[in-house]
Design a protein around this motif. Structure first.
Motif, PDB file in Angstrom:
ATOM      1  N   VAL A  74      21.588  83.623  61.738  1.00  0.00           N
ATOM      2  CA  VAL A  74      21.978  84.386  62.915  1.00  0.00           C
ATOM      3  C   VAL A  74      23.460  84.720  62.746  1.00  0.00           C
ATOM      4  N   GLY A  75      23.723  85.980  62.488  1.00  0.00           N
ATOM      5  CA  GLY A  75      25.100  86.366  62.177  1.00  0.00           C
ATOM      6  C   GLY A  75      25.520  85.762  60.847  1.00  0.00           C
ATOM      7  N   ARG A  76      26.542  84.907  60.880  1.00  0.00           N
ATOM      8  CA  ARG A  76      26.981  84.201  59.679  1.00  0.00           C
ATOM      9  C   ARG A  76      26.612  82.720  59.711  1.00  0.00           C
ATOM     10  N   THR A  77      25.812  82.337  60.678  1.00  0.00           N
ATOM     11  CA  THR A  77      25.427  80.931  60.840  1.00  0.00           C
ATOM     12  C   THR A  77      24.012  80.736  60.327  1.00  0.00           C
ATOM     13  N   THR A 134      19.204  92.427  67.483  1.00  0.00           N
ATOM     14  CA  THR A 134      19.711  91.064  67.445  1.00  0.00           C
ATOM     15  C   THR A 134      20.399  90.819  66.107  1.00  0.00           C
ATOM     16  N   PRO A 135      21.312  89.877  66.039  1.00  0.00           N
ATOM     17  CA  PRO A 135      21.991  89.593  64.770  1.00  0.00           C
ATOM     18  C   PRO A 135      21.171  88.742  63.812  1.00  0.00           C
ATOM     19  N   LEU A 136      19.869  88.640  64.046  1.00  0.00           N
ATOM     20  CA  LEU A 136      19.009  87.816  63.206  1.00  0.00           C
ATOM     21  C   LEU A 136      18.709  88.530  61.898  1.00  0.00           C
ATOM     22  N   GLU A 137      18.931  87.849  60.790  1.00  0.00           N
ATOM     23  CA  GLU A 137      18.636  88.386  59.469  1.00  0.00           C
ATOM     24  C   GLU A 137      17.303  87.828  58.978  1.00  0.00           C
ATOM     25  N   PRO A 138      16.442  88.682  58.443  1.00  0.00           N
ATOM     26  CA  PRO A 138      15.144  88.177  57.977  1.00  0.00           C
ATOM     27  C   PRO A 138      15.326  87.291  56.749  1.00  0.00           C
ATOM     28  N   PRO A 139      14.612  86.190  56.676  1.00  0.00           N
ATOM     29  CA  PRO A 139      14.694  85.324  55.487  1.00  0.00           C
ATOM     30  C   PRO A 139      14.009  85.968  54.290  1.00  0.00           C
ATOM     31  N   GLY A 140      14.247  85.399  53.130  1.00  0.00           N
ATOM     32  CA  GLY A 140      13.616  85.914  51.925  1.00  0.00           C
ATOM     33  C   GLY A 140      12.117  85.692  51.947  1.00  0.00           C
ATOM     34  N   PRO A 141      11.339  86.649  51.452  1.00  0.00           N
ATOM     35  CA  PRO A 141       9.877  86.472  51.481  1.00  0.00           C
ATOM     36  C   PRO A 141       9.404  85.307  50.626  1.00  0.00           C
ATOM     37  N   VAL A 142      10.082  85.037  49.513  1.00  0.00           N
ATOM     38  CA  VAL A 142       9.664  83.920  48.665  1.00  0.00           C
ATOM     39  C   VAL A 142       9.816  82.596  49.417  1.00  0.00           C
ATOM     40  N   THR A 143      10.940  82.433  50.098  1.00  0.00           N
ATOM     41  CA  THR A 143      11.162  81.206  50.873  1.00  0.00           C
ATOM     42  C   THR A 143      10.162  81.089  52.015  1.00  0.00           C
ATOM     43  N   ALA A 144       9.938  82.185  52.721  1.00  0.00           N
ATOM     44  CA  ALA A 144       9.039  82.149  53.875  1.00  0.00           C
ATOM     45  C   ALA A 144       7.611  81.830  53.457  1.00  0.00           C
ATOM     46  N   PHE A 145       7.078  82.584  52.507  1.00  0.00           N
ATOM     47  CA  PHE A 145       5.702  82.345  52.083  1.00  0.00           C
ATOM     48  C   PHE A 145       5.567  81.014  51.357  1.00  0.00           C
ATOM     49  N   GLY A 146       6.600  80.585  50.657  1.00  0.00           N
ATOM     50  CA  GLY A 146       6.540  79.297  49.978  1.00  0.00           C
ATOM     51  C   GLY A 146       6.386  78.138  50.947  1.00  0.00           C
ATOM     52  N   GLY A 185      18.709  69.627  56.609  1.00  0.00           N
ATOM     53  CA  GLY A 185      18.976  71.049  56.421  1.00  0.00           C
ATOM     54  C   GLY A 185      20.388  71.415  56.825  1.00  0.00           C
ATOM     55  N   GLN A 186      20.692  72.688  56.658  1.00  0.00           N
ATOM     56  CA  GLN A 186      22.008  73.218  56.991  1.00  0.00           C
ATOM     57  C   GLN A 186      22.107  73.445  58.494  1.00  0.00           C
ATOM     58  N   LEU A 187      23.217  72.995  59.074  1.00  0.00           N
ATOM     59  CA  LEU A 187      23.431  73.136  60.515  1.00  0.00           C
ATOM     60  C   LEU A 187      24.733  73.887  60.769  1.00  0.00           C
ATOM     61  N   GLY A 188      24.695  75.180  60.560  1.00  0.00           N
ATOM     62  CA  GLY A 188      25.837  76.034  60.880  1.00  0.00           C
ATOM     63  C   GLY A 188      27.128  75.577  60.253  1.00  0.00           C
ATOM     64  N   ALA A 189      28.185  75.497  61.096  1.00  0.00           N
ATOM     65  CA  ALA A 189      29.511  75.105  60.612  1.00  0.00           C
ATOM     66  C   ALA A 189      29.605  73.623  60.300  1.00  0.00           C
TER      67      ALA A 189
END
Length: 505
Positions: free
Chosen positions: A95-98, A161-173, A367-371
């Motif tokens: 979401v944005g840069r997060t 919205t500032p939502l960026e779609p994830p990569g298809p390989v990651t999503a389907f994997g 997992g990664q939690l923003g900042a």
């Protein structure tokens, strides 16, 4: 005129599934592997569609409730629904840069359990590899299709919205991994022998014993971690006010509480790693039994049980928990294992499988939690320490059981009886034996013909017929109507003695 007896043979039919059995050899050919009966196709369609539709309906309802409660514009609802679906399958969102990769495990566990349950209900009696392949494909089909739709929706909503779609390989994997696990669990719960038959090599007994011991070890370790989390929560209740300092009204308090409950399995998994001696990383900081490094900690109620430094002198005593769990598993293997040379291998298998299970749970729970950065258990330390404690404790328990304890009945036999009983728990899961039902119905129909005085049975003809073939003999002029399911008839005229050809006497 000579009397004639009609010898009737009825072909067997399958009941309960709506599918006709294959014709005898010489009268037809086997259907191709890709052909499905209407009843089986309907079952696979339900497996593919029902869990996905239920999950999508719950997602839409949740998003609408949250947006209406917070007064958010509904124009972003499609993107929010798509993002929620992806997050429920552990697909990282940006979401944005997060980047948000630390996602709650409760929705994921519910989706996987529902899919596994639906798959288990659809497992046929004595399944073939082709049927298992169709069933696995049906479990994957619905979620993969919905994930593709959600990826397209997030791409279209990028302008709103500032939502960026994830990569298809990651999503389907992620979707494939989760639902393959659901399919394997559902099939194994109903047809473990058929699943083992697909393995090209024979599975030794010590491997099966080790796998069952690993299941009990994982459950015990999680229970100990949950108990430690609850004790730590009540010990640090003074932090409760600080955890809700960002809440301005009742809606915020309710939202933070529900969010913390969704993240509760993540906290329990981190506590299990902490009990083994592995450090829990919180970005630049970390918490362990032997040291605490200061770092940025999110102010949410779910992290109230997190211990703060400096470490107390008694914290290393908690290492006895994983050792005791390993010893208990070794005692069980030492008492129930009939194969003495294979018992050490069973102990090693239990330690390895338990460690791999916790490694998978730690990957899912971190997992990664923003900042803040990476949040989760140190994976390398977790693997080394769990193999050590479970393996060492298991061997100690096994040796102790062999020397000082009497052998007992295998625990897994009780589990197998429970699993067999559960196979007939639900009415939809009950499978009838086609041969037994055909035989019972054939006997009932034979009784009806025997009661009719117009029907005579030639004993010499009956002995020439197989046990699974129903025989009924109708005399000329009999009022008994022919059966509806007669498909083949053969007329046999026996040799009558000299005398009255009309009466046969």
């Amino acid at each position: 005129m000579s009397s004639r007896n009609a010898l009737v043979r009825r072909t067997s039919r399958s009941r309960g599934t709506g599918e006709a059995t294959a014709p005898p050899s010489g009268h037809g050919h086997e259907p191709p592997w890709w052909s499905l009966s209407p009843e089986r196709a309907r079952t696979l369609l339900l497996v593919a569609a029902r869990p996905t539709i239920c999950a999508l309906a719950a997602t839409i309802l949740l998003v609408l409730v949250v947006m209406l409660t917070t007064g958010t514009d509904l124009t972003s609802a499609p993107g929010a629904v798509a993002a929620t679906w992806l997050a429920a399958h552990q697909i990282p969102l940006t979401v944005g840069r997060t980047t948000l990769g630390l996602l709650p495990l409760v929705p994921t566990a519910i989706l996987v359990l529902v899919a596994a349950r639906e798959c288990a209900r659809a497992v046929p009696n004595r399944p073939t590899p082709v049927e298992l392949g169709w069933l696995t494909g049906a479990v994957l089909a619905g979620p993969l299709l919905m994930t593709a739709v959600c990826l397209a929706v997030t791409g279209d909503a990028a302008g709103v919205t500032p939502l960026e779609p994830p990569g298809p390989v990651t999503a389907f994997g992620w979707v494939i991994v989760l639902y393959l696990g659901a399919a394997a669990g559902g099939i194994a719960s109903r047809a473990w022998s058929s699943l083992c038959a697909l393995v090209p090599v024979e599975i030794p007994e010590w491997a099966v014993l080790g796998a069952r011991a690993a299941r009990r070890t994982v459950l015990r370790m999680l229970c100990c971690a949950a108990l430690a989390t609850a004790v730590s929560f009540f010990t640090h209740l003074s932090r409760l006010d600080g955890a809700y300092h960002q809440a301005h009204n009742f809606t915020d308090v309710l939202g933070m509480t529900l969010l913390s409950l969704l993240y509760l399995p993540n906290v329990v998994i981190a506590a299990a790693g902490l009990l083994t001696g592995a450090a829990v990383q919180l970005g630049a900081g970390s918490v362990g039994l032997f040291g605490v490094t200061a770092g940025q900690v999110p102010g949410v109620p779910a992290l109230i049980p997190l211990p703060e430094g400096p470490p107390a002198a008694w914290w290393p005593v908690l290492l006895l928990v994983p050792i005791a769990v390993g010893v208990l598993g070794g005692i069980e293997l030492g008492r129930v294992g009939d194969d003495r040379p294979g018992a050490p291998w069973a102990t090693l298998t239990s330690a390895a499988l338990s460690t791999l299970t916790f490694l998978a749970l730690a990957i899912l729970g971190g997992g990664q939690l923003g900042a803040v950065g990476w949040v989760g258990v140190d994976l390398l330390m977790l693997v080394v320490l769990m193999v050590t404690w479970f393996g060492f404790g298991g061997f100690v328990g096994m040796v102790f059981a062999r020397r000082f304890l009497a052998p007992t009945a295998p625990v897994e036999d009780y589990d197998d009886h429970i699993d067999d009983y559960d196979d007939y728990d639900d009415e939809d899961d009950y499978y009838y034996d086609d041969d037994d039902e055909d035989e019972d119905e054939d006997e009932d129909e034979n009784d009806d013909y025997d009661d009719d005085p117009a029907v005579e049975l030639d004993a010499e003809l009956v002995t020439d017929i197989d046990d699974d073939v129903e025989v009924s003999i109708a005399a000329p002029g009999s009022a008994v109507p022919p059966a509806d399911d007669i498909v083949d008839a053969e007329v046999v005229e026996p040799d009558l003695p000299e005398g009255d050809k009309t009466t046969g006497r």
